[in-house]
Design a protein around this motif. Structure first.
Motif, PDB file in Angstrom:
ATOM      1  N   PRO A  85      35.762  28.596  45.695  1.00 56.90           N
ATOM      2  CA  PRO A  85      35.597  29.728  44.778  1.00 56.90           C
ATOM      3  C   PRO A  85      36.847  29.982  43.952  1.00 56.90           C
ATOM      4  CG  PRO A  85      35.715  30.474  47.065  1.00 56.90           C
ATOM      5  CD  PRO A  85      35.616  28.991  47.108  1.00 56.90           C
ATOM      6  N   VAL A  86      36.624  30.267  42.678  1.00 54.89           N
ATOM      7  CA  VAL A  86      37.702  30.505  41.726  1.00 54.89           C
ATOM      8  C   VAL A  86      37.690  31.975  41.321  1.00 54.89           C
ATOM      9  CG1 VAL A  86      38.614  29.959  39.434  1.00 54.89           C
ATOM     10  CG2 VAL A  86      37.599  28.142  40.843  1.00 54.89           C
ATOM     11  N   TRP A  87      38.801  32.656  41.592  1.00 57.14           N
ATOM     12  CA  TRP A  87      38.984  34.039  41.139  1.00 57.14           C
ATOM     13  C   TRP A  87      40.066  34.052  40.058  1.00 57.14           C
ATOM     14  CZ3 TRP A  87      39.723  37.260  46.298  1.00 57.14           C
ATOM     15  CH2 TRP A  87      38.570  37.125  47.084  1.00 57.14           C
ATOM     16  N   CYS A  88      39.877  34.860  39.030  1.00 58.00           N
ATOM     17  CA  CYS A  88      40.861  34.956  37.956  1.00 58.00           C
ATOM     18  C   CYS A  88      41.411  36.374  37.857  1.00 58.00           C
ATOM     19  CB  CYS A  88      40.243  34.548  36.627  1.00 58.00           C
ATOM     20  SG  CYS A  88      39.759  32.808  36.570  1.00 58.00           S
ATOM     21  N   ALA A  89      42.613  36.462  37.324  1.00 53.87           N
ATOM     22  CA  ALA A  89      43.279  37.750  37.186  1.00 53.87           C
ATOM     23  C   ALA A  89      42.976  38.360  35.831  1.00 53.87           C
ATOM     24  CB  ALA A  89      44.787  37.578  37.340  1.00 53.87           C
ATOM     25  N   GLY A  90      42.947  39.680  35.799  1.00 57.99           N
ATOM     26  CA  GLY A  90      42.853  40.416  34.546  1.00 57.99           C
ATOM     27  C   GLY A  90      43.759  41.630  34.602  1.00 57.99           C
ATOM     28  N   ARG A  91      44.273  42.049  33.440  1.00 57.43           N
ATOM     29  CA  ARG A  91      45.140  43.238  33.378  1.00 57.43           C
ATOM     30  C   ARG A  91      44.520  44.228  32.396  1.00 57.43           C
ATOM     31  NH1 ARG A  91      49.819  44.642  35.451  1.00 57.43           N
ATOM     32  NH2 ARG A  91      51.260  46.037  34.370  1.00 57.43           N
ATOM     33  N   TRP A  92      43.783  45.152  32.932  1.00 57.70           N
ATOM     34  CA  TRP A  92      43.065  46.149  32.133  1.00 57.70           C
ATOM     35  C   TRP A  92      44.066  47.115  31.469  1.00 57.70           C
ATOM     36  CZ3 TRP A  92      38.073  46.011  31.012  1.00 57.70           C
ATOM     37  CH2 TRP A  92      37.479  47.146  30.460  1.00 57.70           C
ATOM     38  N   PRO A  93      43.836  47.487  30.168  1.00 59.12           N
ATOM     39  CA  PRO A  93      42.608  47.339  29.381  1.00 59.12           C
ATOM     40  C   PRO A  93      42.510  46.078  28.543  1.00 59.12           C
ATOM     41  CG  PRO A  93      44.121  48.771  28.223  1.00 59.12           C
ATOM     42  CD  PRO A  93      44.811  48.390  29.506  1.00 59.12           C
ATOM     43  N   ASN A  94      43.416  45.106  28.715  1.00 54.26           N
ATOM     44  CA  ASN A  94      43.276  43.846  27.988  1.00 54.26           C
ATOM     45  C   ASN A  94      42.049  43.101  28.484  1.00 54.26           C
ATOM     46  OD1 ASN A  94      45.733  44.382  26.662  1.00 54.26           O
ATOM     47  ND2 ASN A  94      46.890  43.518  28.365  1.00 54.26           N
ATOM     48  N   ARG A  95      41.295  42.515  27.581  1.00 54.66           N
ATOM     49  CA  ARG A  95      40.010  41.927  27.943  1.00 54.66           C
ATOM     50  C   ARG A  95      40.017  40.429  28.271  1.00 54.66           C
ATOM     51  NH1 ARG A  95      39.420  46.958  27.262  1.00 54.66           N
ATOM     52  NH2 ARG A  95      37.421  47.908  26.704  1.00 54.66           N
ATOM     53  N   PRO A  96      40.950  39.614  27.740  1.00 59.58           N
ATOM     54  CA  PRO A  96      40.825  38.160  27.924  1.00 59.58           C
ATOM     55  C   PRO A  96      40.709  37.715  29.374  1.00 59.58           C
ATOM     56  CG  PRO A  96      42.409  38.602  26.190  1.00 59.58           C
ATOM     57  CD  PRO A  96      42.060  39.935  26.798  1.00 59.58           C
ATOM     58  N   ALA A 118      34.724  36.420  34.292  1.00 64.84           N
ATOM     59  CA  ALA A 118      33.262  36.465  34.256  1.00 64.84           C
ATOM     60  C   ALA A 118      32.644  35.072  34.253  1.00 64.84           C
ATOM     61  CB  ALA A 118      32.792  37.250  33.036  1.00 64.84           C
ATOM     62  N   ARG A 119      33.410  34.068  33.842  1.00 67.74           N
ATOM     63  CA  ARG A 119      32.890  32.691  33.812  1.00 67.74           C
ATOM     64  C   ARG A 119      33.047  31.996  35.161  1.00 67.74           C
ATOM     65  NH1 ARG A 119      35.788  32.909  28.818  1.00 67.74           N
ATOM     66  NH2 ARG A 119      37.481  31.581  29.579  1.00 67.74           N
ATOM     67  N   TRP A 120      33.721  32.654  36.114  1.00 69.38           N
ATOM     68  CA  TRP A 120      33.990  32.000  37.381  1.00 69.38           C
ATOM     69  C   TRP A 120      33.390  32.792  38.540  1.00 69.38           C
ATOM     70  CZ3 TRP A 120      35.405  27.099  37.097  1.00 69.38           C
ATOM     71  CH2 TRP A 120      35.952  26.649  35.891  1.00 69.38           C
ATOM     72  N   ASP A 121      34.060  32.864  39.661  1.00 69.62           N
ATOM     73  CA  ASP A 121      33.428  33.379  40.890  1.00 69.62           C
ATOM     74  C   ASP A 121      33.964  34.722  41.360  1.00 69.62           C
ATOM     75  OD1 ASP A 121      32.012  30.844  41.174  1.00 69.62           O
ATOM     76  OD2 ASP A 121      33.972  30.033  41.720  1.00 69.62           O
ATOM     77  N   GLY A 122      35.010  35.208  40.725  1.00 67.85           N
ATOM     78  CA  GLY A 122      35.565  36.471  41.154  1.00 67.85           C
ATOM     79  C   GLY A 122      36.724  36.891  40.275  1.00 67.85           C
ATOM     80  N   MET A 123      37.158  38.135  40.478  1.00 73.23           N
ATOM     81  CA  MET A 123      38.291  38.652  39.721  1.00 73.23           C
ATOM     82  C   MET A 123      39.160  39.491  40.640  1.00 73.23           C
ATOM     83  SD  MET A 123      36.815  41.843  37.473  1.00 73.23           S
ATOM     84  CE  MET A 123      36.753  43.510  38.159  1.00 73.23           C
ATOM     85  N   VAL A 124      40.441  39.565  40.292  1.00 74.32           N
ATOM     86  CA  VAL A 124      41.341  40.530  40.890  1.00 74.32           C
ATOM     87  C   VAL A 124      41.907  41.344  39.733  1.00 74.32           C
ATOM     88  CG1 VAL A 124      43.437  40.920  42.222  1.00 74.32           C
ATOM     89  CG2 VAL A 124      41.870  39.080  42.873  1.00 74.32           C
ATOM     90  N   ALA A 125      41.576  42.618  39.730  1.00 75.99           N
ATOM     91  CA  ALA A 125      41.933  43.483  38.615  1.00 75.99           C
ATOM     92  C   ALA A 125      43.301  44.104  38.814  1.00 75.99           C
ATOM     93  CB  ALA A 125      40.874  44.578  38.464  1.00 75.99           C
ATOM     94  N   THR A 126      44.141  44.043  37.769  1.00 80.20           N
ATOM     95  CA  THR A 126      45.376  44.797  37.723  1.00 80.20           C
ATOM     96  C   THR A 126      45.314  45.700  36.496  1.00 80.20           C
ATOM     97  OG1 THR A 126      46.586  43.124  36.452  1.00 80.20           O
ATOM     98  CG2 THR A 126      46.649  42.936  38.861  1.00 80.20           C
ATOM     99  N   PHE A 127      46.239  46.652  36.423  1.00 80.27           N
ATOM    100  CA  PHE A 127      46.129  47.692  35.405  1.00 80.27           C
ATOM    101  C   PHE A 127      47.491  47.973  34.793  1.00 80.27           C
ATOM    102  CE2 PHE A 127      42.566  47.927  38.141  1.00 80.27           C
ATOM    103  CZ  PHE A 127      41.500  48.252  37.315  1.00 80.27           C
ATOM    104  N   ALA A 128      47.501  48.172  33.476  1.00 78.11           N
ATOM    105  CA  ALA A 128      48.756  48.347  32.754  1.00 78.11           C
ATOM    106  C   ALA A 128      49.514  49.591  33.195  1.00 78.11           C
ATOM    107  CB  ALA A 128      48.473  48.408  31.253  1.00 78.11           C
ATOM    108  N   ASP A 129      48.809  50.641  33.581  1.00 81.56           N
ATOM    109  CA  ASP A 129      49.456  51.913  33.883  1.00 81.56           C
ATOM    110  C   ASP A 129      49.371  52.308  35.357  1.00 81.56           C
ATOM    111  OD1 ASP A 129      50.122  52.315  31.146  1.00 81.56           O
ATOM    112  OD2 ASP A 129      48.074  52.991  30.769  1.00 81.56           O
ATOM    113  N   ALA A 130      49.048  51.354  36.221  1.00 81.90           N
ATOM    114  CA  ALA A 130      48.928  51.682  37.649  1.00 81.90           C
ATOM    115  C   ALA A 130      49.232  50.446  38.483  1.00 81.90           C
ATOM    116  CB  ALA A 130      47.531  52.208  37.963  1.00 81.90           C
ATOM    117  N   GLY A 131      49.458  50.669  39.776  1.00 82.49           N
ATOM    118  CA  GLY A 131      49.761  49.578  40.690  1.00 82.49           C
ATOM    119  C   GLY A 131      50.966  49.915  41.542  1.00 82.49           C
TER     120      GLY A 131
END
Length: 274
Positions: free
Chosen positions: A165-176, A182-195
């Motif tokens: 399984p392939v999980w990809c990172a994202g940094r909200w609110p950036n969308r790329p 969404a094209r793979w098997d999972g996500m780990v969400a990070t956030f510009a103003d939190a963490g």
């Protein structure tokens, strides 16, 4: 119910391979569902030690039998895909099919620029997409055409089917990163103003999950991870609102900012929410 993992840095006070492996063994014994490592070759504090995440994950795989393991997130654009293909299949077979492959562009420009590689974010994003496609082709065990014109076949294949399984990172609110996830098997969400020291607002997390759901059409079979911190007394209360909007993996983030190694040991030994 989500599953619960321990997230371990590979830098600074945690840059001790034996410590990290012992923590993974303890996490399995205490009922956690996974252990995930950071991936760095340098760090912001130039005098901090750094451990190789793949070597540590291999030792964890050899010392455990149940927990999920992975590197979240491996900076794939600065790695050679053929080497990663060999490492990941070896790890999946060593662990008996317990590997999660996390992929991202990396959080530090210097880990590219210092070694003469292009640190531009868009360039890294393009390389990440190209590398992920090539990596999964190499995992297939079929002949794969290479840019050189050669055709290569890599065996053995991984234990897991149809693939690791392939999980990809994202940094909200950036969308790329979330479009990629969404094209793979999972996500780990990070956030510009939190963490780390600032909790992620549930509404921001929900917005990121809903965006990925709209890109995929469904979250069926898709994993959604989030890092955060809890105590044994408040874990269930803190995690429940995230689970209600799509969380499937809570990653208990260990680090120097929350008490260091001693606190990490105490939290691991206390176990995940009942």
């Amino acid at each position: 119910m989500p599953r619960y993992a321990v997230g371990l840095p590979n830098v600074g006070p945690f840059a001790d391979a034996r410590l990290l492996v012992d923590m993974a063994v303890a996490a399995e014994e205490q009922g956690w569902d996974g252990v995930f490592l950071w991936d760095h070759v340098l760090y912001h504090q130039a005098d901090w030690p750094v451990m190789n995440s793949v070597v540590v994950a291999s030792a964890m795989a050899a010392r455990t039998s149940r927990i999920r393991l992975g590197v979240l997130m491996m900076a794939l654009p600065r790695r050679r895909v053929q080497t990663v293909a060999r490492e990941t299949v070896t790890l999946d077979t060593l662990s008996g099919g317990r590997l999660v492959f996390g992929a991202g562009i990396g959080s530090m420009d210097s880990e590219y620029a210092a070694f003469g590689e292009d640190p531009d974010l868009r360039s890294r994003g393009r390389r990440l997409d190209e590398s992920l496609n090539q990596l999964t082709d190499l995992w297939s065990g079929q002949e794969v055409p290479m840019p050189s014109g050669a055709r290569v076949r890599m065996l053995p294949t991984a234990v897991q089917r149809p693939r690791i399984p392939v999980w990809c990172a994202g940094r909200w609110p950036n969308r790329p990163g979330f479009r990629r996830s969404a094209r793979w098997d999972g996500m780990v969400a990070t956030f510009a103003d939190a963490g780390r020291t600032v909790p992620v607002p549930v509404e921001d997390f929900a917005a990121a999950v809903q965006f990925v759901a709209s890109q995929r059409g469904s979250l069926d079979g898709f994993d959604v991870g989030l890092e955060g911190w809890t105590s044994p007394d408040n874990a269930a209360e803190i995690i429940a609102p995230y689970a209600a909007v799509g969380l499937t993996w809570w990653i208990e983030a260990m680090g120097w900012w929350r008490g260091g190694r001693d606190d990490a040991w105490q939290r691991i030994l206390a176990g995940p929410p009942a």
